[in-house]
Design a protein around this motif. Structure first.
Motif, PDB file in Angstrom:
ATOM      1  N   VAL B  19      23.006  29.381  34.187  1.00  0.00           N
ATOM      2  CA  VAL B  19      24.559  29.163  34.467  1.00  0.00           C
ATOM      3  C   VAL B  19      24.617  30.231  35.546  1.00  0.00           C
ATOM      4  N   THR B  20      25.701  29.581  36.396  1.00  0.00           N
ATOM      5  CA  THR B  20      26.257  30.320  37.728  1.00  0.00           C
ATOM      6  C   THR B  20      27.842  30.598  37.608  1.00  0.00           C
ATOM      7  N   LEU B  21      28.069  31.632  37.481  1.00  0.00           N
ATOM      8  CA  LEU B  21      29.501  31.811  37.680  1.00  0.00           C
ATOM      9  C   LEU B  21      29.785  32.273  38.962  1.00  0.00           C
ATOM     10  N   SER B  22      31.224  31.844  39.587  1.00  0.00           N
ATOM     11  CA  SER B  22      31.466  31.900  40.904  1.00  0.00           C
ATOM     12  C   SER B  22      32.463  33.202  41.163  1.00  0.00           C
ATOM     13  N   CYS B  23      32.444  33.692  42.333  1.00  0.00           N
ATOM     14  CA  CYS B  23      33.365  34.555  42.646  1.00  0.00           C
ATOM     15  C   CYS B  23      33.660  34.897  44.137  1.00  0.00           C
ATOM     16  N   THR B  24      34.920  34.758  44.632  1.00  0.00           N
ATOM     17  CA  THR B  24      34.978  34.925  45.905  1.00  0.00           C
ATOM     18  C   THR B  24      36.063  36.101  46.149  1.00  0.00           C
ATOM     19  N   TYR B  25      36.079  36.934  47.198  1.00  0.00           N
ATOM     20  CA  TYR B  25      36.870  37.870  47.558  1.00  0.00           C
ATOM     21  C   TYR B  25      37.484  37.907  48.914  1.00  0.00           C
ATOM     22  N   ASP B  26      38.378  38.768  49.052  1.00  0.00           N
ATOM     23  CA  ASP B  26      39.056  38.684  50.273  1.00  0.00           C
ATOM     24  C   ASP B  26      39.425  40.090  50.541  1.00  0.00           C
ATOM     25  N   THR B  27      38.851  40.741  51.866  1.00  0.00           N
ATOM     26  CA  THR B  27      39.146  42.290  52.288  1.00  0.00           C
ATOM     27  C   THR B  27      38.752  42.229  53.808  1.00  0.00           C
ATOM     28  N   SER B  28      39.443  43.225  54.209  1.00  0.00           N
ATOM     29  CA  SER B  28      39.110  43.536  55.706  1.00  0.00           C
ATOM     30  C   SER B  28      38.202  45.003  55.737  1.00  0.00           C
ATOM     31  N   GLU B  61      18.917  42.257  37.662  1.00  0.00           N
ATOM     32  CA  GLU B  61      18.899  42.973  36.574  1.00  0.00           C
ATOM     33  C   GLU B  61      18.335  42.236  35.548  1.00  0.00           C
ATOM     34  N   ASN B  62      16.928  42.102  35.258  1.00  0.00           N
ATOM     35  CA  ASN B  62      16.497  41.325  34.125  1.00  0.00           C
ATOM     36  C   ASN B  62      16.888  39.862  34.211  1.00  0.00           C
ATOM     37  N   ARG B  63      17.766  39.251  33.323  1.00  0.00           N
ATOM     38  CA  ARG B  63      17.982  37.968  33.589  1.00  0.00           C
ATOM     39  C   ARG B  63      19.027  37.785  34.405  1.00  0.00           C
ATOM     40  N   PHE B  64      19.700  38.595  34.900  1.00  0.00           N
ATOM     41  CA  PHE B  64      21.080  38.682  35.607  1.00  0.00           C
ATOM     42  C   PHE B  64      20.652  38.717  37.122  1.00  0.00           C
ATOM     43  N   SER B  65      21.276  38.127  38.058  1.00  0.00           N
ATOM     44  CA  SER B  65      20.940  38.058  39.609  1.00  0.00           C
ATOM     45  C   SER B  65      22.239  37.690  40.320  1.00  0.00           C
ATOM     46  N   VAL B  66      22.332  38.234  41.301  1.00  0.00           N
ATOM     47  CA  VAL B  66      23.647  37.650  42.160  1.00  0.00           C
ATOM     48  C   VAL B  66      23.139  37.071  43.460  1.00  0.00           C
ATOM     49  N   ASN B  67      24.081  35.965  44.044  1.00  0.00           N
ATOM     50  CA  ASN B  67      23.908  35.632  45.100  1.00  0.00           C
ATOM     51  C   ASN B  67      25.344  36.147  46.118  1.00  0.00           C
ATOM     52  N   PHE B  68      24.779  37.157  46.893  1.00  0.00           N
ATOM     53  CA  PHE B  68      25.846  37.882  47.711  1.00  0.00           C
ATOM     54  C   PHE B  68      25.776  37.229  49.147  1.00  0.00           C
ATOM     55  N   GLN B  69      26.861  36.769  49.252  1.00  0.00           N
ATOM     56  CA  GLN B  69      27.074  36.085  50.858  1.00  0.00           C
ATOM     57  C   GLN B  69      28.114  36.654  51.557  1.00  0.00           C
ATOM     58  N   LYS B  70      27.918  37.724  52.360  1.00  0.00           N
ATOM     59  CA  LYS B  70      28.789  38.461  52.842  1.00  0.00           C
ATOM     60  C   LYS B  70      29.846  37.794  53.687  1.00  0.00           C
ATOM     61  N   ALA B  71      29.283  36.991  54.677  1.00  0.00           N
ATOM     62  CA  ALA B  71      30.190  36.444  55.675  1.00  0.00           C
ATOM     63  C   ALA B  71      31.129  35.282  54.951  1.00  0.00           C
ATOM     64  N   ALA B  72      30.511  34.661  53.841  1.00  0.00           N
ATOM     65  CA  ALA B  72      31.536  33.866  53.223  1.00  0.00           C
ATOM     66  C   ALA B  72      32.249  34.537  52.254  1.00  0.00           C
ATOM     67  N   LYS B  73      32.012  35.785  51.870  1.00  0.00           N
ATOM     68  CA  LYS B  73      32.843  36.572  50.802  1.00  0.00           C
ATOM     69  C   LYS B  73      32.667  36.111  49.489  1.00  0.00           C
ATOM     70  N   ILE B  79      22.829  33.595  35.423  1.00  0.00           N
ATOM     71  CA  ILE B  79      22.382  34.048  34.103  1.00  0.00           C
ATOM     72  C   ILE B  79      21.452  33.253  33.882  1.00  0.00           C
ATOM     73  N   SER B  80      20.030  33.799  33.804  1.00  0.00           N
ATOM     74  CA  SER B  80      18.705  32.761  33.217  1.00  0.00           C
ATOM     75  C   SER B  80      18.582  33.199  31.898  1.00  0.00           C
ATOM     76  N   ASP B  81      17.867  31.983  31.306  1.00  0.00           N
ATOM     77  CA  ASP B  81      17.597  32.023  29.798  1.00  0.00           C
ATOM     78  C   ASP B  81      18.649  32.572  29.060  1.00  0.00           C
ATOM     79  N   SER B  82      19.896  31.746  29.404  1.00  0.00           N
ATOM     80  CA  SER B  82      21.013  32.294  28.310  1.00  0.00           C
ATOM     81  C   SER B  82      20.793  32.528  27.031  1.00  0.00           C
TER      82      SER B  82
END
Lengths: 113, 114
Positions: B19-28, B61-73, B79-82
């Motif tokens: 499963v993939t959980l989404s998050c966006t952020y806004d910062t300068s 971190e084990n079964r947890f990984s992130v997809n960090f897209q800095k330009a897209a914030k 989460i793998s193998d939930s």
């Protein structure tokens, strides 16, 4: 245990009363944070201490809220003249320094009747 | 001011699935940190994973990984193998390099089912 502890776990009070919430950070952690988490929301920052001094209290909602950390360890969050809108879970966290991982306590659930 | 947005109030996944959980952020800001915290019914916030903005490599971190897209914030959590024990609220959080305080999203409630 070596984690952050908070007392009491639950506090029920009447509108207009004064309450104190206590946080015991992990030993040696210089930074201590307070957050408030309303139902269905993420935690919101209230105040943080570096040592004994409040480094940033910009999140305190009004002057009814006050926090102290007199000896650079235990902290107390004080709320005067409580209102029903103060009902929330109050979370405390500590960190070995700025920008380090914040370790959270289990929170105090405050209910104002 | 920084803002963090989690657009998925609830998610469900079957045990052993991904499963993939989404998050966006806004910062300068250019120097900052991003986190995923897990909050089970016990209320204890537990750090799942952390990403420094200056690092291009995605944190794992084990079964947890992130997809960090800095330009897209964007900062999603995979989460793998939930497992049933993954059932909890998940909060995305942001911290600038100087401010120290965390700014949280509104959370995603994840239910892992049999």
């Amino acid at each position: 245990g070596a984690g952050v502890s908070q007392t009491p776990s639950n506090k029920v009070t009447e509108k207009g009363k004064y309450v104190e919430l206590r946080c015991d950070p992990i030993s040696g952690h210089t930074a201590l944070y307070w957050y408030r988490q309303s139902l269905g929301q993420g935690p919101e920052f209230l105040i943080y201490f570096q040592g004994t001094g409040a480094a940033d209290d910009s999140g305190l909602p009004n002057d009814r809220f006050f926090a102290v950390r007199p000896e650079g360890s235990v902290s107390t969050l004080k709320i005067q003249r409580t209102e029903r809108g103060d009902s929330a879970v109050y979370l405390c966290a500590s960190s070995p320094g700025l920008t380090g991982e914040q370790f959270f306590g289990p929170g105090t659930r405050l209910t104002v009747l | 001011a920084q803002t963090v947005t989690q657009s998925q109030p609830e998610m469900s996944v079957q045990e052993a699935e991904t499963v993939t959980l989404s998050c966006t952020y806004d910062t300068s800001e250019n120097n900052y940190y991003l986190f995923w915290y897990k909050q089970p019914p016990s209320r204890q916030m537990i750090l799942v994973i952390r990403q420094e903005a200056y690092k291009q490599q995605n944190a794992t971190e084990n079964r947890f990984s992130v997809n960090f897209q800095k330009a897209a914030k964007s900062f999603s959590l995979k989460i793998s193998d939930s497992q049933l024990g993954d059932t909890a609220m998940y909060f995305c959080a942001f911290e600038t390099g100087t401010a120290s305080k965390l700014t949280f999203g509104t959370g995603t409630r994840l239910q892992v089912t049999l």
